[in-house]
Design an enzyme around this catalytic site. Structure first.
Site, PDB file in Angstrom:
ATOM      1  N   ASP A 164      -1.246   8.375  10.793  1.00 50.71           N
ATOM      2  CA  ASP A 164      -2.133   8.543   9.742  1.00 50.71           C
ATOM      3  C   ASP A 164      -1.959   7.852   8.541  1.00 50.71           C
ATOM      4  OD1 ASP A 164      -0.448  10.055   8.026  1.00 50.71           O
ATOM      5  OD2 ASP A 164      -0.210  11.594   9.436  1.00 50.71           O
ATOM      6  N   LEU A 165      -3.121   8.131   7.630  1.00 49.99           N
ATOM      7  CA  LEU A 165      -3.030   7.415   6.543  1.00 49.99           C
ATOM      8  C   LEU A 165      -1.733   7.415   5.538  1.00 49.99           C
ATOM      9  CD1 LEU A 165      -5.076   5.962   4.390  1.00 49.99           C
ATOM     10  CD2 LEU A 165      -5.621   8.128   3.423  1.00 49.99           C
TER      11      LEU A 165
END
Length: 291
Positions: A122-123
């Site tokens: 994820d980011l």
């Protein structure tokens, strides 16, 4: 004299299997898209075979067929290749982002072929991300049946007790989602932060962050350091390193053409046994690798 029996009608021969491979698999092998995405491209009329647009993936093709996607010819599939990439925090693991954020693929070296990520980070996570030019290899590496362990170094804010760690080790349910037991090791306390090593086999979306929140901890840094037999090693953020063909052959059973000669061997999950008398507690700090 009994009447002669009527000979049985001949059984229709089974239809011979068409030569070649399914079109979606061929597009996946060529690195155009995952098999599911290739099927979507076919359904919306982006794929043509021998000059004729097709709308169904139920078609086998051979090397003599001319395939185009969006009007551009599809080159023959290259041998499967695999890269280690240190994904920095703040990059999106997708080819494009509706919010305009920078993606992993925009930061790769210009001389790399078109690649796909094996799974995602994820980011706000960083660390090891596998990249491949082969859609079939991507699919196989992502299959839960391989049982490959993914290992992370995790920094959480504030102290975390044994009771919370035991919940994670036993498996936890968060908002109706059941997470399998995690392997959790205490590394050290550093000021107001605690470092843990967490290993898991599922890799559900934001699994570690959600599980830690459920036991009252906040993840402030998350680094994936291994995916199955592949290690982050000494890679620095943003660096890419191709895995040697010999290693691919040994670990994945791939021959020189990229075809698999053996099935991926699932990692056997060991059941935790009782600690021997006098065993050291997991809470004793260990010297961790450098951040």
């Amino acid at each position: 004299m009994p009447p002669k029996s009527t000979p049985a009608a001949p059984v229709a021969a089974e239809k011979a299997t068409p030569a070649g491979e399914r079109i979606a698999k061929v597009l996946s092998r060529a690195g155009i898209a995952s098999r599911r995405e290739a099927e979507r491209l076919i359904e919306i009329g982006e794929v043509a075979v021998n000059g004729k647009v097709i709308t169904s993936p139920a078609l086998n093709v051979t090397g003599s067929d001319k395939i185009t996607v969006g009007g551009k010819p599809v080159a023959a599939a290259e041998p499967a290749r695999l890269w280690l990439y240190y994904k920095p925090e703040g990059l999106v693991t997708s080819e494009s982002d509706e919010k305009g954020r920078q993606t992993v693929f925009e930061t790769l070296p210009e001389d790399m072929p078109r690649v796909m990520s094996v799974g995602r980070l994820d980011l706000n996570s960083e660390g090891l991300l596998l990249l491949t030019n082969d859609g079939e290899l991507k699919r196989k590496l992502e299959l839960p049946s391989t049982g490959w362990l993914r290992r992370y170094r995790v920094r959480v804010y504030g102290p975390i007790g044994d009771a919370a760690l035991d919940k994670l080790r036993s498996g936890i349910e968060v908002d109706g989602v059941r997470y399998q037991p995690m392997q959790v090791t205490f590394d050290r306390e550093q000021g107001s932060n605690t470092w843990l090593t967490i290993s898991l086999r599922e890799g559900k979306n934001r699994e570690i962050r959600r599980a830690m929140e459920a036991v009252g901890a906040v993840v402030t840094r998350l680094i994936r350091v291994s995916y199955g037999p592949f290690q982050l090693g000494k890679l620095k953020a943003g660096e890419v390193e191709e895995i040697k063909r010999r290693v691919l052959r040994e670990q994945l059973g791939l021959d020189g053409s990229g075809e698999q000669t053996a099935r991926l061997k699932p990692q056997r999950q060991r059941k935790p046994g009782p600690k021997p008398t006098g065993a050291k507690s997991d809470r004793k700090p260990q010297r961790p690798p450098r951040d």
